[in-house]
Write an enzyme that holds these catalytic residues in place. Sequence first.
Site, mmCIF file in Angstrom:
data_model
loop_
_atom_site.group_PDB
_atom_site.id
_atom_site.type_symbol
_atom_site.label_atom_id
_atom_site.label_comp_id
_atom_site.label_asym_id
_atom_site.label_seq_id
_atom_site.Cartn_x
_atom_site.Cartn_y
_atom_site.Cartn_z
ATOM 1 N N HIS A 180 0.819 -1.213 0.000
ATOM 2 C CA HIS A 180 0.000 0.000 0.000
ATOM 3 C C HIS A 180 0.855 1.267 0.000
ATOM 4 C CE1 HIS A 180 0.348 -0.160 4.518
ATOM 5 N NE2 HIS A 180 0.323 1.155 4.385
ATOM 6 N N ASP A 239 0.245 -7.570 1.402
ATOM 7 C CA ASP A 239 0.706 -6.178 1.496
ATOM 8 C C ASP A 239 2.236 -6.125 1.536
ATOM 9 O OD1 ASP A 239 0.585 -3.451 1.721
ATOM 10 O OD2 ASP A 239 -0.005 -3.433 3.836
ATOM 11 N N SER A 329 4.020 2.532 8.206
ATOM 12 C CA SER A 329 3.727 1.534 7.187
ATOM 13 C C SER A 329 4.959 1.196 6.365
ATOM 14 C CB SER A 329 2.652 2.042 6.231
ATOM 15 O OG SER A 329 1.386 1.854 6.767
#
Length: 379
Positions: A180, A239, A329
Amino acid sequence: MKTLTAVAAVLTVASARAGYHHADQRSVSSGGWCSTPGDSCVPLTSCPALLALTKVATKKDLQKLRLAQCSSYSSHVMVCCNPSAPPATTTTPPTTTTKRPMQPTKPAPAPGPGGGEALLPATCGQPIATEGVRIYFGENAHLGAFPWMALLGYRSSIGDLGWLCGGVLITSQYVLTAGHCVSPQFTSNRTLVTIRIGEHDLTKEPDCEVRCAPPTQNLAPGAIIVHPTFNKRGAVSDDIALIKLERHVQFTDYVQPICLPAAGQAPPSQAVVAGWGETQNGSQSDVLQRVVLPLASVEVCNPHYKNALLAEQICFGGASMMDSCFGDSGGPLFSTSTKPNLLVGIVSYGSPTCGVVGVPGVYTKVSAYRSWIISNLTP
């Protein structure tokens, strides 16, 4: 620690944590501590007895300085010192050469078995020794403690640069991150333009803590490889993404790759997550943060995410307010109990509110993707 473009990420899917991911920590007293009578916690520059050790700075001298450190919550290196004590006697520096190559090993001319197995570095997961350093849960990381950390910089439509995600160096030319973090859907169409290696404090150049680290290395992405089923098998599924840098990084004591786990390797009972993401204060940190999180079982974690977790996802945290958050992230979750240190997970997503007691965060389980990673490495 949180994900890329916090608002967009929260509204999109299960609060994928891109943007800025950091350790969400509880506040800790900024005071120093000294146990020897007559000593006080003072800047290193005000302590002639220890300042003399920096002139030579052998391994033995550095160990003595680390043991004397009394606070990591100051812009100065703080040490326990009796200002009236005479300068310490320095040791004679060894004549042997450094144990680590300063230049990256040249990749093999062609990928080995499994694609790029031969491209993995012979030495990895070896941070600068930190024995005796007073580091606790949820605080500033020690300079050089995690030399595989990477920062991802994005350019917006109006030209401003934002450090919105993290990553982890696995070879001299490859950084692993979250899928992402390179998806326009999650980055509000910001463009990844630079990957910074060797960073510690965003406000300083160079970074210094007893010794000074070399300048940071900024490289452009040469190629971006996103897992083919990213976000297709479920919310933020698979991911994971590889970024091939435009050129090889230069390895130093402060820039080293981390080791990949074996395929199917069981996770440790606890692991460290690090990044520059959002903290409990509601803002992203300029200094690299670290926090130790416990492994959370599927039975505990799954109900918080509609019982939709996949086998390739793993949960850590929830036992306290410590957590990864927005901006962390793509950053690494890794084991420091193993020598060398091993990559365990990639920060993926979590609760829209970070640091909720009882709610673990979700990480991409790297051991489930070793074959995919290896098959996509090229010289």
